[in-house]
Design a protein around this motif. Structure first.
Motif, PDB file in Angstrom:
ATOM      1  N   TRP A 141      37.453  50.588  38.350  1.00  0.00           N
ATOM      2  CA  TRP A 141      37.944  49.560  39.199  1.00  0.00           C
ATOM      3  C   TRP A 141      39.015  50.003  38.103  1.00  0.00           C
ATOM      4  CZ3 TRP A 141      37.766  50.080  43.958  1.00  0.00           C
ATOM      5  CH2 TRP A 141      36.987  50.721  44.839  1.00  0.00           C
ATOM      6  N   MET A 142      38.579  48.732  36.910  1.00  0.00           N
ATOM      7  CA  MET A 142      39.213  48.174  35.816  1.00  0.00           C
ATOM      8  C   MET A 142      40.521  49.433  34.901  1.00  0.00           C
ATOM      9  SD  MET A 142      36.993  44.820  34.936  1.00  0.00           S
ATOM     10  CE  MET A 142      36.419  43.799  36.659  1.00  0.00           C
ATOM     11  N   HIS A 143      39.395  50.219  34.474  1.00  0.00           N
ATOM     12  CA  HIS A 143      39.966  51.184  33.500  1.00  0.00           C
ATOM     13  C   HIS A 143      41.157  52.169  34.619  1.00  0.00           C
ATOM     14  CE1 HIS A 143      37.294  52.086  29.727  1.00  0.00           C
ATOM     15  NE2 HIS A 143      37.127  50.912  30.199  1.00  0.00           N
ATOM     16  N   THR A 144      41.138  51.768  36.586  1.00  0.00           N
ATOM     17  CA  THR A 144      42.404  52.597  37.370  1.00  0.00           C
ATOM     18  C   THR A 144      43.520  51.615  36.655  1.00  0.00           C
ATOM     19  OG1 THR A 144      40.239  53.663  38.331  1.00  0.00           O
ATOM     20  CG2 THR A 144      42.705  53.725  39.153  1.00  0.00           C
ATOM     21  N   CYS A 145      42.744  50.805  37.210  1.00  0.00           N
ATOM     22  CA  CYS A 145      43.944  49.597  37.161  1.00  0.00           C
ATOM     23  C   CYS A 145      45.134  49.544  36.002  1.00  0.00           C
ATOM     24  CB  CYS A 145      43.510  48.183  37.214  1.00  0.00           C
ATOM     25  SG  CYS A 145      42.744  48.026  39.392  1.00  0.00           S
ATOM     26  N   ILE A 146      43.589  49.758  34.416  1.00  0.00           N
ATOM     27  CA  ILE A 146      44.535  49.860  33.211  1.00  0.00           C
ATOM     28  C   ILE A 146      44.789  50.948  32.796  1.00  0.00           C
ATOM     29  CG2 ILE A 146      43.906  49.670  30.969  1.00  0.00           C
ATOM     30  CD1 ILE A 146      41.742  47.966  31.511  1.00  0.00           C
ATOM     31  N   GLU A 147      44.636  52.047  33.233  1.00  0.00           N
ATOM     32  CA  GLU A 147      45.461  53.714  32.616  1.00  0.00           C
ATOM     33  C   GLU A 147      46.452  53.689  33.835  1.00  0.00           C
ATOM     34  OE1 GLU A 147      45.062  57.821  34.861  1.00  0.00           O
ATOM     35  OE2 GLU A 147      42.925  56.503  34.757  1.00  0.00           O
ATOM     36  N   ALA A 148      46.619  52.777  35.466  1.00  0.00           N
ATOM     37  CA  ALA A 148      48.306  53.048  36.000  1.00  0.00           C
ATOM     38  C   ALA A 148      48.981  52.262  35.876  1.00  0.00           C
ATOM     39  CB  ALA A 148      47.533  52.661  37.719  1.00  0.00           C
ATOM     40  N   PHE A 149      48.723  50.919  34.957  1.00  0.00           N
ATOM     41  CA  PHE A 149      49.816  49.991  34.823  1.00  0.00           C
ATOM     42  C   PHE A 149      50.122  49.473  33.785  1.00  0.00           C
ATOM     43  CE2 PHE A 149      48.268  48.546  39.518  1.00  0.00           C
ATOM     44  CZ  PHE A 149      50.031  48.269  39.603  1.00  0.00           C
ATOM     45  N   GLY A 150      48.902  50.087  33.021  1.00  0.00           N
ATOM     46  CA  GLY A 150      48.769  50.137  30.732  1.00  0.00           C
ATOM     47  C   GLY A 150      49.050  48.403  30.955  1.00  0.00           C
ATOM     48  N   ALA A 151      48.286  48.107  30.128  1.00  0.00           N
ATOM     49  CA  ALA A 151      47.966  46.895  29.538  1.00  0.00           C
ATOM     50  C   ALA A 151      48.859  46.136  29.445  1.00  0.00           C
ATOM     51  CB  ALA A 151      47.133  46.603  27.933  1.00  0.00           C
ATOM     52  N   ASP A 152      50.408  46.327  28.974  1.00  0.00           N
ATOM     53  CA  ASP A 152      50.759  44.731  29.141  1.00  0.00           C
ATOM     54  C   ASP A 152      51.091  44.807  30.976  1.00  0.00           C
ATOM     55  OD1 ASP A 152      52.569  47.655  29.730  1.00  0.00           O
ATOM     56  OD2 ASP A 152      54.188  47.353  29.065  1.00  0.00           O
ATOM     57  N   ARG A 153      51.250  45.660  31.836  1.00  0.00           N
ATOM     58  CA  ARG A 153      51.043  44.837  32.735  1.00  0.00           C
ATOM     59  C   ARG A 153      50.049  44.472  33.775  1.00  0.00           C
ATOM     60  NH1 ARG A 153      54.140  48.074  36.845  1.00  0.00           N
ATOM     61  NH2 ARG A 153      53.707  49.682  35.618  1.00  0.00           N
ATOM     62  N   CYS A 154      48.547  44.271  32.670  1.00  0.00           N
ATOM     63  CA  CYS A 154      47.350  43.976  33.116  1.00  0.00           C
ATOM     64  C   CYS A 154      46.794  42.707  32.537  1.00  0.00           C
ATOM     65  CB  CYS A 154      47.153  45.150  33.412  1.00  0.00           C
ATOM     66  SG  CYS A 154      46.756  46.603  34.151  1.00  0.00           S
ATOM     67  N   MET A 155      45.985  41.973  33.656  1.00  0.00           N
ATOM     68  CA  MET A 155      45.406  40.814  32.735  1.00  0.00           C
ATOM     69  C   MET A 155      44.112  40.402  33.161  1.00  0.00           C
ATOM     70  SD  MET A 155      47.831  37.794  34.440  1.00  0.00           S
ATOM     71  CE  MET A 155      49.162  39.121  35.157  1.00  0.00           C
ATOM     72  N   PHE A 156      43.062  40.091  32.038  1.00  0.00           N
ATOM     73  CA  PHE A 156      41.827  40.056  32.614  1.00  0.00           C
ATOM     74  C   PHE A 156      42.068  38.626  33.668  1.00  0.00           C
ATOM     75  CE2 PHE A 156      39.847  43.096  29.413  1.00  0.00           C
ATOM     76  CZ  PHE A 156      39.802  43.751  30.108  1.00  0.00           C
ATOM     77  N   GLU A 157      40.915  38.290  34.088  1.00  0.00           N
ATOM     78  CA  GLU A 157      40.752  36.849  34.888  1.00  0.00           C
ATOM     79  C   GLU A 157      39.667  36.688  34.977  1.00  0.00           C
ATOM     80  OE1 GLU A 157      41.239  36.938  38.913  1.00  0.00           O
ATOM     81  OE2 GLU A 157      41.497  38.695  39.303  1.00  0.00           O
ATOM     82  N   SER A 158      38.993  35.414  35.299  1.00  0.00           N
ATOM     83  CA  SER A 158      37.505  35.326  35.866  1.00  0.00           C
ATOM     84  C   SER A 158      37.419  35.079  37.094  1.00  0.00           C
ATOM     85  CB  SER A 158      37.213  33.789  35.037  1.00  0.00           C
ATOM     86  OG  SER A 158      37.759  32.278  35.418  1.00  0.00           O
ATOM     87  N   ASN A 159      38.485  34.050  37.761  1.00  0.00           N
ATOM     88  CA  ASN A 159      37.986  33.859  38.909  1.00  0.00           C
ATOM     89  C   ASN A 159      36.728  33.132  39.855  1.00  0.00           C
ATOM     90  OD1 ASN A 159      38.868  34.282  42.144  1.00  0.00           O
ATOM     91  ND2 ASN A 159      37.010  35.765  42.625  1.00  0.00           N
TER      92      ASN A 159
END
Length: 203
Positions: A141-159
């Motif tokens: 799930w997370m690698h799909t997000c980072i791959e699709a958007f790029g690191a510059d449009r992703c941010m880790f969150e704790s929730n």
């Protein structure tokens, strides 16, 4: 584009107060409000379930000057009537997230997968999951997000404290470190600090 059923009553009952109701992002009055954010220098955070991602795509495309942040990896749901459709859920979610990634004003909070609706069942274990167990479960799930958007449009969150029922805070952040062990320094900087500072104007 074919999607799973656009709404699931069981999911609504499981989380009745936290996610946007179906159709809200298509409501003209609501959209008029969102359209005001860009001129004010504000962003829009979207917490919804994955079948609603096409609605968010439509909203984001109509408001290219509004930074839009997709919360919790795009609202993964794998319980109730989705529990036995996990491959279909992933495929449908992935298509929708990759479509959103084509819009440069959309960002993603990578995290929030400790809720019961996500279906990882870490809340049912006798012991909390290790950071390695979390990283292994979250990787697709997370690698799909980072791959699709790029690191510059992703941010880790704790929730946290919401995810506290599934894993310790420290294990979650250590899982993020494991997931980015092979990333470049600039990518890790974006994921852990840079993107959130840019989107929320933290200086």
């Amino acid at each position: 584009m074919r999607h799973l059923a656009t709404w699931d009553a069981d999911t609504t009952l499981a989380n009745p107060l936290t996610a946007a109701p179906r159709g809200l992002l298509l409501d003209p009055a609501y959209r008029a409000g969102v359209a005001q954010l860009g001129a004010l220098g504000l962003s829009y955070d979207a917490w919804l379930f994955f079948p609603q991602l096409p609605e968010l795509y439509d909203l984001a495309k109509a408001n290219p000057d509004v930074p839009i942040v997709v919360n919790h990896c795009g609202g993964v749901v794998r319980i109730a009537s989705y529990e036995d459709k996990r491959k279909e859920v992933f495929d449908d979610w992935s298509r929708s997230m990759r479509a959103l990634a084509q819009l440069p004003n959309v960002y993603v909070k990578v995290g929030g997968l400790g809720m019961r609706i996500n279906g990882f069942d870490f809340d049912k274990g006798e012991r909390p999951p290790s950071s390695m167990e979390l990283a292994d479960a979250w990787k697709p799930w997370m690698h799909t997000c980072i791959e699709a958007f790029g690191a510059d449009r992703c941010m880790f969150e704790s929730n946290f404290p919401v995810d506290k029922g599934s894993y310790p805070y420290s294990n979650g952040w250590n899982a993020f470190k494991r997931l980015t062990a092979q990333a470049r320094p600039d990518e890790r900087d974006a994921l852990f600090r840079g993107t959130v500072s840019k989107v929320y104007r933290l200086g």
